[in-house]
Design an enzyme around this catalytic site. Structure first.
Site, PDB file in Angstrom:
ATOM      1  N   ASN A   1      -6.997   4.121  26.395  1.00 58.91           N
ATOM      2  CA  ASN A   1      -8.258   5.329  25.274  1.00 58.91           C
ATOM      3  C   ASN A   1      -7.206   6.681  25.468  1.00 58.91           C
ATOM      4  OD1 ASN A   1      -9.473   6.149  24.629  1.00 58.91           O
ATOM      5  ND2 ASN A   1     -11.799   5.871  25.088  1.00 58.91           N
ATOM      6  N   THR A   2      -7.241   7.154  26.841  1.00 51.89           N
ATOM      7  CA  THR A   2      -6.952   8.932  26.484  1.00 51.89           C
ATOM      8  C   THR A   2      -5.744   8.724  26.263  1.00 51.89           C
ATOM      9  OG1 THR A   2      -8.920   9.238  28.295  1.00 51.89           O
ATOM     10  CG2 THR A   2      -7.053  11.215  27.949  1.00 51.89           C
TER      11      THR A   2
ATOM     12  N   ALA B   1      -7.002   2.179  33.224  1.00 51.41           N
ATOM     13  CA  ALA B   1      -7.207   3.759  33.911  1.00 51.41           C
ATOM     14  C   ALA B   1      -5.830   4.689  34.161  1.00 51.41           C
ATOM     15  CB  ALA B   1      -8.472   3.553  34.846  1.00 51.41           C
ATOM     16  N   GLY B   2      -6.032   5.740  33.525  1.00 52.94           N
ATOM     17  CA  GLY B   2      -4.729   6.753  34.174  1.00 52.94           C
ATOM     18  C   GLY B   2      -3.423   6.227  33.355  1.00 52.94           C
TER      19      GLY B   2
ATOM     20  N   GLY C   1      -8.812   8.874  32.771  1.00 56.14           N
ATOM     21  CA  GLY C   1      -8.303  10.100  32.146  1.00 56.14           C
ATOM     22  C   GLY C   1      -7.638  11.037  32.720  1.00 56.14           C
TER      23      GLY C   1
ATOM     24  N   LYS D   1     -16.720  -5.409  30.879  1.00 59.70           N
ATOM     25  CA  LYS D   1     -16.055  -4.589  31.955  1.00 59.70           C
ATOM     26  C   LYS D   1     -16.806  -3.601  33.057  1.00 59.70           C
ATOM     27  CE  LYS D   1     -13.167  -0.739  32.147  1.00 59.70           C
ATOM     28  NZ  LYS D   1     -12.360   0.420  32.027  1.00 59.70           N
TER      29      LYS D   1
END
Lengths: 257, 67
Positions: free
Chosen positions: A208-209, A186-187, A160, A99
């Protein structure tokens, strides 16, 4: 026919890619990964802490036959740094996917488009399977495909931040013209964001987050899995166009008088 | 000898003079790590034959959780 996600030479049943950072503990993380049914897991490459080199590590718990590792170049601010990290990751002998992540600014963590393109070009030439984290910029997505990346991964919103998809319009443009998988990365904040991305026609979601920091990460991992599946099926099924006025669902004929 | 190991100045015993010996000294032989010496990745097959010398910059990296 099975609906699979093809990235370079690889094929996956799951369209949810999961990051491995920020989980409260390794047991919770193992359970979350299991229920998510993710087959691709991201990792970062860092110095081993030589003062405590044997502290428990999530990777060592994984059955590596069941998962494809997607190391990232997080922390890189230049193409050179990203290439160095990518080479170190590949030298582990565990993976050839990378990545690419070249950050332009520590506050927003938005990608540096020029470094991102350059690192992607070099790593494609070196034979990596390249998945590039990029801005939600359709032209950059096009340029990345021209240098041969195997997937483009536009951010929904800053890493995040949990803000979900901020520029649906650009994401549509990227998806419409893409010749390689588009993975929204992301986001993502909630299952609705996953479903939205997939309904727009994205090929996958990387998050992830949103799972790791949820009150209940395991339950959220399951919710994200279901949302990605629901969004994908909704996309394939073809939604109805939006109309301004009502359209009765029940027959207007045969009313009792 | 004195080396720069993961960004820190570390004094190594004289017998720790190969990458393999360095990994053994930290009991890392079974761990999934990658070694870089003076900016060059050291191939696994060359741990034994790659020397560690005074003034070397050595990085030992591994995979950690990340998104």
């Amino acid at each position: 026919m099975m609906d699979t996600l093809k990235i370079g030479p690889y094929e996956f049943r799951s369209r949810l890619l999961l990051g491995t950072g920020k989980f409260p503990d390794l047991d919770t993380q193992s359970q979350a990964v299991a229920v998510s049914e993710a087959e691709i897991l991201t990792f970062a490459v860092r110095r081993l802490n030589l003062e405590n080199p044997h502290e428990p590590n999530f990777l060592e718990r994984l059955d590596l036959k069941k998962f494809t590792l997607l190391p990232n170049t997080a922390g890189a601010y230049t193409a050179e740094e990203a290439v160095r990290i990518a080479r170190l990751a590949k030298a582990s002998g565990l993976c050839d996917m990378i990545k690419v992540e070249v950050i332009g600014d520590p506050k927003t963590l938005l990608p540096d488009p020029i470094g991102t393109l350059e690192a992607s070009r070099i790593l494609v030439e070196e034979g990596f399977i390249v998945l590039t984290y990029t801005n939600d910029d359709p032209i950059l997505a096009k340029r990345l495909q021209e240098v041969g990346v195997h997937a483009v991964m536009p951010g929904a919103s800053p890493i995040g931040s949990g803000q979900g998809i901020l520029n649906e319009h650009n994401l549509r443009f990227i998806i419409e013209d893409a010749k390689v998988p588009v993975i929204v990365d992301a986001g993502i904040g909630s299952p609705a964001d996953c479903a939205k991305a997939m309904e727009l026609g994205a090929d996958g979601v990387l998050l992830n987050t949103a799972v790791a920091l949820a009150d209940n990460p395991v339950l959220m991992a399951e919710a994200m899995k279901l949302a990605v599946e629901a969004g994908r099926k909704g996309f394939l099924a073809g939604r109805i166009p939006k109309k301004r006025y009502a359209s009765a669902s029940s027959p207007t004929e045969g009313m009792i008088e | 000898m004195l080396v720069q190991l993961n960004g820190k100045r570390v004094e190594l015993d004289d017998e720790v003079n190969t990458v393999r010996a360095l990994l053994l000294s930290y009991q890392l032989q079974e761990k999934i790590v990658v070694v870089e010496r003076n900016g060059e990745i050291v191939d696994r097959a060359r741990y034994e034959s790659t020397p560690v010398a005074d003034g070397d910059r050595i990085e030992i990296v591994h995979f950690v959780g990340g998104g």
